[in-house]
Each structure stands twice: as structure tokens, then as C-alpha cells.
Design an enzyme around this catalytic site. Structure first.
Site, PDB file in Angstrom:
ATOM      1  CB  THR A 138      -0.837   0.068   1.405  1.00 40.00           C
ATOM      2  OG1 THR A 138      -0.329  -0.165   2.443  1.00 40.00           O
ATOM      3  CG2 THR A 138      -1.985  -1.022   1.192  1.00 40.00           C
TER       4      THR A 138
ATOM      5  CE1 TYR B 249      -2.091   0.396  -3.256  1.00 37.51           C
ATOM      6  CE2 TYR B 249      -3.154   2.483  -3.986  1.00 37.51           C
ATOM      7  CZ  TYR B 249      -2.938   1.407  -3.268  1.00 37.51           C
ATOM      8  OH  TYR B 249      -3.738   1.041  -2.294  1.00 37.51           O
TER       9      TYR B 249
HETATM   10  N1  LIG Z   1      -4.699   2.781   3.147  1.00 39.73           N
HETATM   11  C1  LIG Z   1      -5.579   3.427   2.160  1.00 39.73           C
HETATM   12  O1  LIG Z   1      -5.716   4.729   2.210  1.00 39.73           O
HETATM   13  C2  LIG Z   1      -6.266   2.583   1.231  1.00 39.73           C
HETATM   14  C3  LIG Z   1      -7.011   3.485   0.160  1.00 39.73           C
HETATM   15  C4  LIG Z   1      -7.684   2.708  -0.932  1.00 39.73           C
HETATM   16  C5  LIG Z   1      -7.564   1.405  -1.041  1.00 39.73           C
HETATM   17  N2  LIG Z   1      -6.822   0.710   0.108  1.00 39.73           N
HETATM   18  C6  LIG Z   1      -6.915  -0.827  -0.037  1.00 39.73           C
HETATM   19  O2  LIG Z   1      -7.277  -1.454   1.294  1.00 39.73           O
HETATM   20  C7  LIG Z   1      -6.730  -2.692   1.572  1.00 39.73           C
HETATM   21  C8  LIG Z   1      -6.146  -2.254   3.034  1.00 39.73           C
HETATM   22  O3  LIG Z   1      -5.294  -1.252   3.168  1.00 39.73           O
HETATM   23  P1  LIG Z   1      -4.580  -0.976   4.498  1.00 39.73           P
HETATM   24  O4  LIG Z   1      -4.198   0.412   4.511  1.00 39.73           O
HETATM   25  O5  LIG Z   1      -5.191  -1.589   5.649  1.00 39.73           O
HETATM   26  O6  LIG Z   1      -3.204  -1.702   4.258  1.00 39.73           O
HETATM   27  P2  LIG Z   1      -1.993  -2.120   5.357  1.00 39.73           P
HETATM   28  O7  LIG Z   1      -2.105  -1.512   6.342  1.00 39.73           O
HETATM   29  O8  LIG Z   1      -0.673  -1.881   4.543  1.00 39.73           O
HETATM   30  O9  LIG Z   1      -2.039  -3.785   5.407  1.00 39.73           O
HETATM   31  C9  LIG Z   1      -2.155  -4.518   4.453  1.00 39.73           C
HETATM   32  C10 LIG Z   1      -1.625  -5.820   5.130  1.00 39.73           C
HETATM   33  O10 LIG Z   1      -1.215  -7.036   4.152  1.00 39.73           O
HETATM   34  C11 LIG Z   1      -0.036  -7.617   4.458  1.00 39.73           C
HETATM   35  N3  LIG Z   1       0.823  -8.174   3.190  1.00 39.73           N
HETATM   36  C12 LIG Z   1       1.534  -7.440   2.478  1.00 39.73           C
HETATM   37  N4  LIG Z   1       2.048  -8.270   1.576  1.00 39.73           N
HETATM   38  C13 LIG Z   1       1.514  -9.274   1.938  1.00 39.73           C
HETATM   39  C14 LIG Z   1       1.814 -10.510   1.268  1.00 39.73           C
HETATM   40  N5  LIG Z   1       2.678 -10.972   0.180  1.00 39.73           N
HETATM   41  N6  LIG Z   1       0.919 -11.765   1.614  1.00 39.73           N
HETATM   42  C15 LIG Z   1       0.173 -11.617   2.722  1.00 39.73           C
HETATM   43  N7  LIG Z   1       0.089 -10.467   3.571  1.00 39.73           N
HETATM   44  C16 LIG Z   1       0.573  -9.253   2.871  1.00 39.73           C
HETATM   45  C17 LIG Z   1       0.781  -6.387   5.240  1.00 39.73           C
HETATM   46  O11 LIG Z   1       1.975  -6.789   6.061  1.00 39.73           O
HETATM   47  P3  LIG Z   1       3.184  -6.018   6.021  1.00 39.73           P
HETATM   48  O12 LIG Z   1       2.597  -4.810   6.877  1.00 39.73           O
HETATM   49  O13 LIG Z   1       4.149  -6.871   7.016  1.00 39.73           O
HETATM   50  O14 LIG Z   1       3.694  -5.786   4.590  1.00 39.73           O
HETATM   51  C18 LIG Z   1      -0.330  -5.726   5.795  1.00 39.73           C
HETATM   52  O15 LIG Z   1      -0.426  -6.370   7.193  1.00 39.73           O
HETATM   53  C19 LIG Z   1      -5.499  -2.868   0.685  1.00 39.73           C
HETATM   54  O16 LIG Z   1      -6.005  -3.617  -0.395  1.00 39.73           O
HETATM   55  C20 LIG Z   1      -5.271  -1.493   0.266  1.00 39.73           C
HETATM   56  O17 LIG Z   1      -5.070  -1.287  -1.236  1.00 39.73           O
HETATM   57  C21 LIG Z   1      -6.178   1.454   1.182  1.00 39.73           C
END
Ligand SMILES: NC(=O)c1ccc[n+]([C@@H]2O[C@H](COP(=O)([O-])OP(=O)(O)OC[C@H]3O[C@@H](n4cnc5c(N)ncnc54)[C@H](OP(=O)(O)O)[C@@H]3O)[C@@H](O)[C@H]2O)c1
Length: 282
Positions: free
Chosen positions: A65, A128
Site C-alpha cells: 500500500t 500502485y
Molecule cells: N490505506 C488507504 O488509504 C487505502 C486506500 C484505498 C484502498 N486501500 C486498500 O485497502 C486495503 C487495506 O489497506 P490498509 O491500508 O489496511 O493496508 P495495510 O495496513 O498496508 O495492510 C496490508 C496488510 O497486508 C499484508 N501483506 C503485505 N504483503 C503481503 C503478502 N505478500 N502476503 C500476505 N499479506 C501481505 C501487510 O503486511 P506488512 O505490513 O508486513 O507488509 C499488512 O499487514 C488494501 O487492499 C489497500 O490497497 C487502502
């Protein structure tokens, strides 16, 4: 009893989502896996592990992300956000599970002047956004029962996010420079989690936009965070995206139209400022 599996369960959204699902579906078994349990980049393991576990619903919130990080490491971005999502979808196919995956407003180019609809054509400006869009396409092609939830500008108590970053910077500096030429809707992970639970309950399929109501620029958002937190004496200066020159280009306007969510479930998320007040007071 149904098994609901959340992949990416230790991330910002993942933690709130697991808690919300446990409350929303008390009769179901809710399990959270993160990278320690399953690395979605590994095709064979991901498919086998999901197939053996036999969830009825699998919700993928795992992603790379870091938007600027993706720009500098395109290979990793596609390995997780596109191929990783494909592996999860293939795993779901082996056991007939419903697949839910999270996507982003950054699949749009921001050139529209009205909120984006689910069927507006994607045109991502950065790596991204391109990798997340590819992930969406895989899920739609492979899974019979697929739900794609596009959201934006997330914050929540468990992760690195804009609200935490502004509050931290306000403790360290007197002047903060914040971008004033990108418009979106800050969205609280708790509100989003409730919407995802409702969409699952209603057996929704296809693409849904989910975000808190109303919109702002990052500059307006930063000022609101400081005002609602009662922080005085810190100046917020509006700057252009060009001035800050981040590696990834962001859309200028990426507000999501959430009318489809309202039409099909009756739900409208509260205004972003109300949700932010709630978050800051908790
Ligand atoms: N944050 C935003 O503003 C935003 C906006 C729009 C959409 N989204 C989408 O919403 C979803 C959740 O976002 P979030 O902000 O909660 O993300 P996040 O906090 O970065 O959480 C993602 C999780 O996925 C894990 N991960 C990464 N690579 C992996 C792999 N290869 N296998 C298994 N797990 C893995 C990460 O572990 P590590 O931390 O150890 O890498 C982390 O625990 C994502 O799909 C993101 O694209 C987010």
C-alpha cells in the site's frame, strides 16, 4: 457455521475488519491470516492453503500500500497487488468461496469533475493504481462470486495514516506544508468494515464504491485534524503536488460516488468530519 477468512488481517483495515466481522457474524468462524501465515506472492502455497482451509468467504485486504514505494518497485507492486490477488482468487475457486477484494480510487485519473461511478473507465496514473486495477481484473475474470470494494484515504487506529502523521508532525514542527490540489473523502476503517460486512450479508457481487460522505483536500483535512484535536499554534501551509514532488502522481479529484451502495443496501456512510471526530475522541 461458515468460515470467513481475512487475508491481510494485521493491517490497518484488516484488524478492524476482523473485529467487526466477529460482532456482525457471531455464528460464523472468523479467521485472520497475514504474511506470517500466507504469502500471497507464492502461487502454489496460497492456492493449496486456501483450498485446504475451505472458507465460504475470503476477504483479501493484503496489499503493498506504499504508493510511492510502488512507483520505485513496480515488480513488488504487481507481485502482491495483481499476481497475489490472482492467487487468492484461484484458491477461492478451488473451494467455491466468495472472494472479496479491496481496491482504490487511484485506478482513476482524477480528470472528472463529478464523483466516480463504479463503471467509469479506469485510467490509473501510478504503479500502485495500475497494479490494483490488474488485481481487480483477475478477480473478475476468475471468480464466479466476486465482490470488489473500492475505497480511499483510509485511516484507523491500527496503521500508519494521514491523521497519525499530522498529529506527530504537529508535535515536532510549527509549520506543516500540505497538498491542496487533490480532492477525496477521508474514510474511517471502522465505517468501511461495517459496510463490507453488510455487503457480504446481502450477498452483493460486482464493484461497489465505499467512502465516508463529503470531500476535501489534504490541506483542509489537515486543518480539520488540528482543529478537532484542539491543537493551536501550528500553521498549515497549502502547497501544490508539484512542489512536494512525490515519486507517484496522484489523481487531482478522486471522490467516489457511493449511490450504488445506498441503492442496494440502504447504507450511506456518515460525513467524514463526523467519523473523524469519533476517531479522535476514542
Ligand atoms: N490505506 C488507504 O488509504 C487505502 C486506500 C484505498 C484502498 N486501500 C486498500 O485497502 C486495503 C487495506 O489497506 P490498509 O491500508 O489496511 O493496508 P495495510 O495496513 O498496508 O495492510 C496490508 C496488510 O497486508 C499484508 N501483506 C503485505 N504483503 C503481503 C503478502 N505478500 N502476503 C500476505 N499479506 C501481505 C501487510 O503486511 P506488512 O505490513 O508486513 O507488509 C499488512 O499487514 C488494501 O487492499 C489497500 O490497497 C487502502
Amino acid at each position: 457455521m461458515r468460515r470467513i477468512l481475512v487475508v491481510g488481517a494485521k493491517g490497518m483495515l484488516g484488524r478492524d475488519l476482523v473485529e467487526t466481522l466477529r460482532l456482525s457474524f457471531p455464528k460464523d468462524e472468523i479467521t485472520g491470516w497475514d504474511v506470517e501465515e500466507i504469502d500471497i506472492q507464492e502461487e502454489k502455497n496460497t492456492i493449496t492453503q486456501i483450498g485446504k482451509f475451505e472458507p465460504g468467504v475470503i476477504i483479501n485486504v493484503a496489499a503493498y500500500t506504499d504508493v510511492d514505494g510502488c512507483e520505485l518497485n513496480e515488480k513488488k507492486a504487481f507481485a502482491i497487488n495483481a499476481e497475489g490477488v490472482k492467487h487468492v482468487a484461484l484458491g477461492a475457486v478451488t473451494c467455491g468461496a466468495k472472494v472479496v477484494t479491496l481496491s482504490t480510487d487511484y485506478i482513476f485519473d482524477g480528470k472528472k469533475d463529478r464523483p466516480y461511478l463504479e463503471d467509469d473507465p479506469p485510467h490509473p496514473l501510478n504503479v500502485y493504481g495500475r497494479s490494483k486495477w490488474k488485481g481487480e481484473q483477475y478477480v473478475q475474470e476468475l471468480a464466479k462470486d466476486a465482490l470488489i470494494v473500492r475505497t480511499q484515504w483510509l485511516y484507523g487506529k491500527y496503521g500508519k495514516n494521514f491523521v497519525a502523521s499530522i498529529l506527530r508532525q504537529a508535535r515536532e514542527k510549527d509549520v506543516l506544508s500540505v497538498v491542496n490540489d487533490q480532492v477525496g473523502s477521508p474514510t474511517y476503517t471502522i465505517d468501511l468494515s461495517h459496510a463490507i460486512a453488510l455487503l457480504i450479508e446481502r450477498k452483493a457481487r460486482g464493484i461497489f464504491h465505499v467512502a465516508n460522505r463529503d470531500s476535501c483536500t489534504w490541506y483542509h483535512y489537515a486543518r480539520t485534524i488540528l482543529r478537532l484535536s484542539g491543537i493551536e499554534g501550528v500553521k498549515v501551509v497549502p502547497v501544490s503536488s508539484k512542489e512536494l514532488a512525490y515519486p507517484a502522481i496522484r489523481p487531482a479529484y478522486s471522490v467516489l460516488d457511493t449511490q450504488k451502495l445506498k441503492r442496494e443496501t440502504g447504507l450511506t456512510l456518515r460525513p467524514w468530519m463526523e467519523a473523524l471526530k469519533d476517531y479522535l475522541s476514542s
